[in-house]
Design a protein around this motif. Structure first.
Motif, PDB file in Angstrom:
ATOM      1  N   ALA A  23      33.421 -15.821  -5.767  1.00 42.32           N
ATOM      2  CA  ALA A  23      32.541 -16.247  -6.818  1.00 42.32           C
ATOM      3  C   ALA A  23      31.985 -15.074  -7.733  1.00 42.32           C
ATOM      4  CB  ALA A  23      31.313 -17.159  -6.302  1.00 42.32           C
ATOM      5  N   PRO A  24      31.520 -13.994  -7.052  1.00 43.52           N
ATOM      6  CA  PRO A  24      30.893 -12.890  -8.023  1.00 43.52           C
ATOM      7  C   PRO A  24      31.834 -12.078  -8.614  1.00 43.52           C
ATOM      8  CG  PRO A  24      30.426 -12.405  -5.537  1.00 43.52           C
ATOM      9  CD  PRO A  24      30.875 -13.855  -5.619  1.00 43.52           C
ATOM     10  N   THR A  25      33.087 -11.880  -7.961  1.00 45.25           N
ATOM     11  CA  THR A  25      34.079 -10.935  -8.437  1.00 45.25           C
ATOM     12  C   THR A  25      34.432 -11.167  -9.774  1.00 45.25           C
ATOM     13  OG1 THR A  25      35.457 -11.744  -6.821  1.00 45.25           O
ATOM     14  CG2 THR A  25      34.632  -9.638  -6.431  1.00 45.25           C
ATOM     15  N   GLN A  26      34.930 -12.915  -9.808  1.00 46.71           N
ATOM     16  CA  GLN A  26      35.639 -13.398 -10.985  1.00 46.71           C
ATOM     17  C   GLN A  26      34.803 -13.676 -11.854  1.00 46.71           C
ATOM     18  OE1 GLN A  26      39.139 -14.235 -11.465  1.00 46.71           O
ATOM     19  NE2 GLN A  26      38.012 -14.237 -13.533  1.00 46.71           N
ATOM     20  N   VAL A  29      34.317 -10.417 -13.896  1.00 49.62           N
ATOM     21  CA  VAL A  29      35.476 -10.358 -15.088  1.00 49.62           C
ATOM     22  C   VAL A  29      35.276 -11.097 -16.229  1.00 49.62           C
ATOM     23  CG1 VAL A  29      37.874 -10.576 -15.254  1.00 49.62           C
ATOM     24  CG2 VAL A  29      37.068  -9.788 -13.393  1.00 49.62           C
ATOM     25  N   ASP A  30      34.692 -12.404 -16.184  1.00 48.86           N
ATOM     26  CA  ASP A  30      34.577 -13.229 -17.296  1.00 48.86           C
ATOM     27  C   ASP A  30      33.302 -12.840 -18.041  1.00 48.86           C
ATOM     28  OD1 ASP A  30      36.606 -14.735 -16.185  1.00 48.86           O
ATOM     29  OD2 ASP A  30      35.350 -16.365 -15.227  1.00 48.86           O
ATOM     30  N   ALA A  31      32.119 -12.238 -17.333  1.00 52.63           N
ATOM     31  CA  ALA A  31      31.210 -11.823 -18.233  1.00 52.63           C
ATOM     32  C   ALA A  31      31.391 -10.681 -18.695  1.00 52.63           C
ATOM     33  CB  ALA A  31      29.874 -11.557 -17.089  1.00 52.63           C
ATOM     34  N   GLU A  39      37.992  -5.864 -20.861  1.00 54.64           N
ATOM     35  CA  GLU A  39      38.733  -6.404 -19.450  1.00 54.64           C
ATOM     36  C   GLU A  39      38.526  -5.678 -18.289  1.00 54.64           C
ATOM     37  OE1 GLU A  39      40.418  -9.337 -19.465  1.00 54.64           O
ATOM     38  OE2 GLU A  39      39.860  -9.631 -21.352  1.00 54.64           O
ATOM     39  N   LEU A  40      38.092  -6.123 -17.183  1.00 52.35           N
ATOM     40  CA  LEU A  40      37.892  -5.516 -16.065  1.00 52.35           C
ATOM     41  C   LEU A  40      39.007  -6.299 -14.957  1.00 52.35           C
ATOM     42  CD1 LEU A  40      34.228  -5.880 -14.651  1.00 52.35           C
ATOM     43  CD2 LEU A  40      35.579  -3.750 -15.323  1.00 52.35           C
ATOM     44  N   THR A  41      39.669  -5.558 -14.131  1.00 53.06           N
ATOM     45  CA  THR A  41      40.519  -5.999 -13.120  1.00 53.06           C
ATOM     46  C   THR A  41      39.645  -6.671 -11.862  1.00 53.06           C
ATOM     47  OG1 THR A  41      40.412  -4.122 -11.816  1.00 53.06           O
ATOM     48  CG2 THR A  41      42.182  -4.260 -13.598  1.00 53.06           C
ATOM     49  N   LEU A  42      40.249  -7.528 -11.050  1.00 56.98           N
ATOM     50  CA  LEU A  42      39.272  -8.084 -10.108  1.00 56.98           C
ATOM     51  C   LEU A  42      39.028  -6.721  -8.877  1.00 56.98           C
ATOM     52  CD1 LEU A  42      41.022 -11.446  -8.940  1.00 56.98           C
ATOM     53  CD2 LEU A  42      38.581 -11.135  -9.515  1.00 56.98           C
ATOM     54  N   ALA A  43      40.043  -5.840  -8.769  1.00 55.00           N
ATOM     55  CA  ALA A  43      39.763  -4.979  -7.984  1.00 55.00           C
ATOM     56  C   ALA A  43      38.617  -3.916  -8.260  1.00 55.00           C
ATOM     57  CB  ALA A  43      40.904  -4.202  -7.732  1.00 55.00           C
ATOM     58  N   GLU A  44      38.599  -3.866  -9.639  1.00 52.57           N
ATOM     59  CA  GLU A  44      37.391  -2.877  -9.989  1.00 52.57           C
ATOM     60  C   GLU A  44      36.325  -4.061  -9.954  1.00 52.57           C
ATOM     61  OE1 GLU A  44      39.594  -0.545 -13.570  1.00 52.57           O
ATOM     62  OE2 GLU A  44      38.898  -2.703 -14.052  1.00 52.57           O
ATOM     63  N   HIS A  85      22.926  -7.211 -21.354  1.00 50.54           N
ATOM     64  CA  HIS A  85      23.612  -8.122 -22.252  1.00 50.54           C
ATOM     65  C   HIS A  85      24.584  -8.971 -21.153  1.00 50.54           C
ATOM     66  CE1 HIS A  85      25.490 -10.379 -25.228  1.00 50.54           C
ATOM     67  NE2 HIS A  85      26.543  -9.659 -25.307  1.00 50.54           N
ATOM     68  N   ILE A  86      25.277  -8.006 -20.388  1.00 46.71           N
ATOM     69  CA  ILE A  86      26.350  -8.616 -19.522  1.00 46.71           C
ATOM     70  C   ILE A  86      25.642  -9.189 -18.407  1.00 46.71           C
ATOM     71  CG2 ILE A  86      28.054  -8.120 -17.751  1.00 46.71           C
ATOM     72  CD1 ILE A  86      28.509  -5.376 -19.624  1.00 46.71           C
ATOM     73  N   TYR A  87      24.497  -8.498 -17.970  1.00 47.51           N
ATOM     74  CA  TYR A  87      23.633  -9.559 -16.847  1.00 47.51           C
ATOM     75  C   TYR A  87      23.374 -10.749 -17.324  1.00 47.51           C
ATOM     76  CZ  TYR A  87      20.439 -10.273 -13.118  1.00 47.51           C
ATOM     77  OH  TYR A  87      19.820 -10.654 -12.089  1.00 47.51           O
ATOM     78  N   ARG A  88      22.760 -10.905 -18.740  1.00 47.88           N
ATOM     79  CA  ARG A  88      22.455 -12.184 -19.149  1.00 47.88           C
ATOM     80  C   ARG A  88      23.473 -13.059 -19.265  1.00 47.88           C
ATOM     81  NH1 ARG A  88      19.031  -8.955 -22.414  1.00 47.88           N
ATOM     82  NH2 ARG A  88      20.474  -9.052 -24.102  1.00 47.88           N
ATOM     83  N   THR A  89      24.750 -12.595 -19.775  1.00 44.95           N
ATOM     84  CA  THR A  89      26.262 -13.352 -19.591  1.00 44.95           C
ATOM     85  C   THR A  89      26.494 -13.764 -18.237  1.00 44.95           C
ATOM     86  OG1 THR A  89      26.605 -12.320 -21.651  1.00 44.95           O
ATOM     87  CG2 THR A  89      28.200 -13.477 -20.562  1.00 44.95           C
TER      88      THR A  89
END
Length: 270
Positions: A23-26, A29-31, A39-44, A85-89
């Motif tokens: 849940a948090p990792t994906q 990436v989406d945020a 773009e982030l990878t799931l591993a990152e 901004h990323i956190y609010r997203t």
């Protein structure tokens, strides 16, 4: 009088719910993608798992590979306004989707029932903020898991992991007499540091959470050699972080508690 354990304090995603901690990792990436078309990878995204989510984003911005791409795209390092901004997203996405990742990890219900039969209290801490946990706790309760207390990453002015404060708040909430009678169980390194910093016994989970990154189906289908390779990679990371024990998942916890009580009876402390 012999020393007895009083409480077990669990993490949430990757420990008791959400096999593989997806849940948090994906959603990280989406945020990043929604907020900045980055773009982030799931591993990152998994790298700083266990921190509070604002701090998680901050840590991602400091990751050398992520920072290099960020600077190439924007001509500067990530700053606090970017993190905000990323956190609010991130937050509304996490609240919306966390219920879909609330299935209990196999062994959670049975282990918790056994702990309660032993008279142990059940605490929990999480890198999720309270607004996310309100949703997750409701779904988890419907699935049969309700700890005695839950402390969230944004609950305390002192902060969250890797500091001891959330675990120590559980000690207060549960009215525990001695931190050495508590066991912190977590699938992340910051969670192990949290427990160690709070003076507790610590147990790292190798295969049910973020370090392995397996879905439950992938775990079930994995060969013995594949699982052994994961254990060989992950166990030293937990040991280096100070974990007293390293096991596959919450389903393997009860023998560990027996051994901790044996050590307590002999006068050992974490």
């Amino acid at each position: 009088m012999q020393e007895q354990l009083e409480a077990v304090i669990f993490d949430w995603a990757g420990t008791t719910v959400d096999f593989g901690s997806f849940a948090p990792t994906q959603i990280f990436v989406d945020a990043f993608r929604a907020a900045f078309a980055f773009e982030l990878t799931l591993a990152e995204a998994r790298g700083p798992m266990g921190l509070g989510k604002w701090q998680h984003i901050e840590a991602l911005g400091r990751d050398p590979a992520v920072n290099a791409r960020w600077q190439a795209k924007f001509g500067r390092a990530m700053n606090n306004d970017d993190i905000d901004h990323i956190y609010r997203t991130f937050l509304p996405l996490q609240v919306e989707r966390v219920g879909a990742h609330a299935a209990l990890i196999p062994g959670t219900r049975e282990t918790v029932a056994a702990l309660r039969k032993r008279g142990l209290k059940i605490g929990s801490t999480t890198g999720y903020p309270r607004v996310v946990m309100e949703k997750l706790m409701t779904v988890a309760a419907a699935n049969g898991y309700t700890p005695d207390c839950t402390v969230c990453a944004d609950d305390l002015a002192a902060g969250a992991r890797p500091g001891p404060w959330m675990a120590l708040q559980c000690v207060l909430d549960l009215k525990i007499g001695n931190v050495a009678r508590c066991v912190k169980v977590d699938d992340t390194l910051p969670g192990i540091h949290e427990g160690r910093n709070a003076g507790m016994w610590t147990v790292g989970l190798m295969l049910s959470g973020s370090p392995a990154g397996l879905t439950e189906a992938e775990f079930t289908a994995a060969t013995a050699d594949e699982l052994a390779a994961l254990r060989a990679r992950i166990a030293p990371e937990f040991t280096s972080a100070g974990a007293h024990y390293v096991i596959d998942s919450v389903a393997d916890l009860l023998p560990v508690l027996d051994d901790i009580e044996r050590r307590l009876h002999q006068g050992e402390r974490p």
